[in-house]
Design an enzyme around this catalytic site. Structure first.
Site, PDB file in Angstrom:
ATOM      1  N   GLY A 121       0.804  -1.211   0.000  1.00  0.00           N
ATOM      2  CA  GLY A 121       0.000   0.000   0.000  1.00  0.00           C
ATOM      3  C   GLY A 121       0.838   1.263   0.000  1.00  0.00           C
ATOM      4  O   GLY A 121       2.027   1.260  -0.348  1.00  0.00           O
ATOM      5  N   ASP A 168      -5.369  -8.392  -6.262  1.00  0.00           N
ATOM      6  CA  ASP A 168      -5.097  -8.168  -4.839  1.00  0.00           C
ATOM      7  C   ASP A 168      -3.919  -7.210  -4.723  1.00  0.00           C
ATOM      8  O   ASP A 168      -2.825  -7.498  -5.211  1.00  0.00           O
ATOM      9  CB  ASP A 168      -4.777  -9.489  -4.131  1.00  0.00           C
ATOM     10  N   LEU A 169      -4.114  -6.092  -4.044  1.00  0.00           N
ATOM     11  CA  LEU A 169      -3.128  -5.019  -3.993  1.00  0.00           C
ATOM     12  C   LEU A 169      -1.779  -5.500  -3.445  1.00  0.00           C
ATOM     13  O   LEU A 169      -1.701  -6.017  -2.328  1.00  0.00           O
ATOM     14  CB  LEU A 169      -3.647  -3.867  -3.128  1.00  0.00           C
ATOM     15  N   ASP A 170      -0.729  -5.324  -4.255  1.00  0.00           N
ATOM     16  CA  ASP A 170       0.652  -5.608  -3.856  1.00  0.00           C
ATOM     17  C   ASP A 170       0.851  -7.043  -3.368  1.00  0.00           C
ATOM     18  O   ASP A 170       1.699  -7.309  -2.509  1.00  0.00           O
ATOM     19  CB  ASP A 170       1.123  -4.617  -2.771  1.00  0.00           C
ATOM     20  N   GLN A 171       0.093  -7.975  -3.915  1.00  0.00           N
ATOM     21  CA  GLN A 171       0.228  -9.377  -3.516  1.00  0.00           C
ATOM     22  C   GLN A 171       0.557 -10.297  -4.688  1.00  0.00           C
ATOM     23  O   GLN A 171       0.546 -11.520  -4.541  1.00  0.00           O
ATOM     24  CB  GLN A 171      -1.061  -9.847  -2.829  1.00  0.00           C
TER      25      GLN A 171
END
Length: 306
Positions: A208, A233-236
């Site tokens: 994030g 999926d954010l930054d995954q």
């Protein structure tokens, strides 16, 4: 580096991506059309995220009984009938690596990519730079690259316009060079496995916004940068390359940023090079070197052999 020189030249099957509202019988209609035209489906997966349906399949078209252009037209006609977007990416080991740069205001990462394309480190062409602000238009001008601002006054990007520009320039992959906006499934699904982001931390730590501040407040003793594939999926997404540096006791966020930004650029170029050379493959959410690839040729920071 030419296609013949790559450690593992791409031998794509034809990729077909369907994105839109879910509907009964949609999968059957697409697969039936392919079978009728002599295409053999090698792999198929589907997903729904935030109300958006995505089906991606790979097909062997060597035995196809129609011309490639006819297949594309038939699938587009079917998409119109079903009310979904169907995109075809034909198998082509010699396809140009057209990498769109998505940027906001920081120039260290996009500049590194542009320089690497110029000096031959990256086997890629940057046909367009797309921003959610106009700040880096001068950087695009410096390298003779068209610049398109898809942001409003507040920096929110227009995804419909973004997709139109990507289509116009026939883009192969997207490079998020410190693009400070989140892409929705409408974009991610269409370019799945072909979107590379650089994040200013050693993911999965500190995802994030404000990663450098998070690291200081979290008491990190080691920090760094990560190039990874983008998922919904954010930054995954699967990690491709990482760089690290020690954090001193008196360091603040600006100290980390000063030391981290050059490593962000380095990790992004390393990760993009491995992707473009088809040197890595994702298995069960982790990135591995393909069989036959020399890991010593790619400084990715811990990626394992397949």
């Amino acid at each position: 580096m030419t296609a013949a020189d790559r450690p593992n030249p791409r031998r794509w099957d034809t990729e077909i991506v369907v994105v839109g509202d879910d509907a009964t019988g949609l999968v059957a209609r697409v697969t039936s059309l392919l079978f009728e035209r002599g295409c053999n489906i090698e792999d198929l997966d589907q997903d729904v995220r935030d109300g958006v349906f995505r089906m991606r399949l790979h097909a062997d078209t060597d035995g196809m009984v129609c011309k490639p252009a006819t297949l594309e037209e038939d699938l587009q006609d079917l998409g119109t009938e079903l009310g979904v977007d169907i995109r075809v990416r034909l198998a082509d080991a010699e396809a140009a690596r057209k990498a769109a740069l998505l940027v906001t205001k920081e120039d260290h990462a996009p500049r590194a990519v542009l320089e690497a394309c110029e000096d031959g480190t990256l086997d890629a062409e940057v046909p367009v730079m797309i921003g959610n602000h106009g700040t880096l238009r001068s950087l695009a001008d410096e390298y003779g690259v068209p610049f398109v601002d898809v942001g409003d006054d507040g920096g929110s990007h227009d995804e419909r316009e973004l997709l139109r520009v990507l289509d116009e320039y026939d883009v192969d992959c997207l490079v998020l060079a410190r693009f400070m906006r989140i892409l929705s499934p409408e974009v991610v699904f269409r370019y799945e496995g072909r979107i590379i982001n650089v994040h200013p931390s050693l993911l999965p730590a500190y995802p994030g916004a404000e990663a450098y501040r998070q690291a200081v407040e979290g008491g990190a003793r080691v920090h760094g940068a990560t190039a990874h594939y983008v998922t919904t999926d954010l930054d995954q997404g699967p990690i491709i390359a990482q760089r690290a540096f020690p954090v001193e006791p008196d360091d603040g966020p600006e100290d980390l940023k000063e030391r981290g930004q050059p490593l962000e650029a380095e990790a992004l170029v390393a990760g993009l090079r491995a992707h473009l050379d088809d040197a890595v493959v994702v298995r069960r959410g982790r990135t591995h070197f393909r069989e036959g690839v020399d890991p010593d040729a790619y400084d990715l920071g811990g990626v394992t052999a397949e």
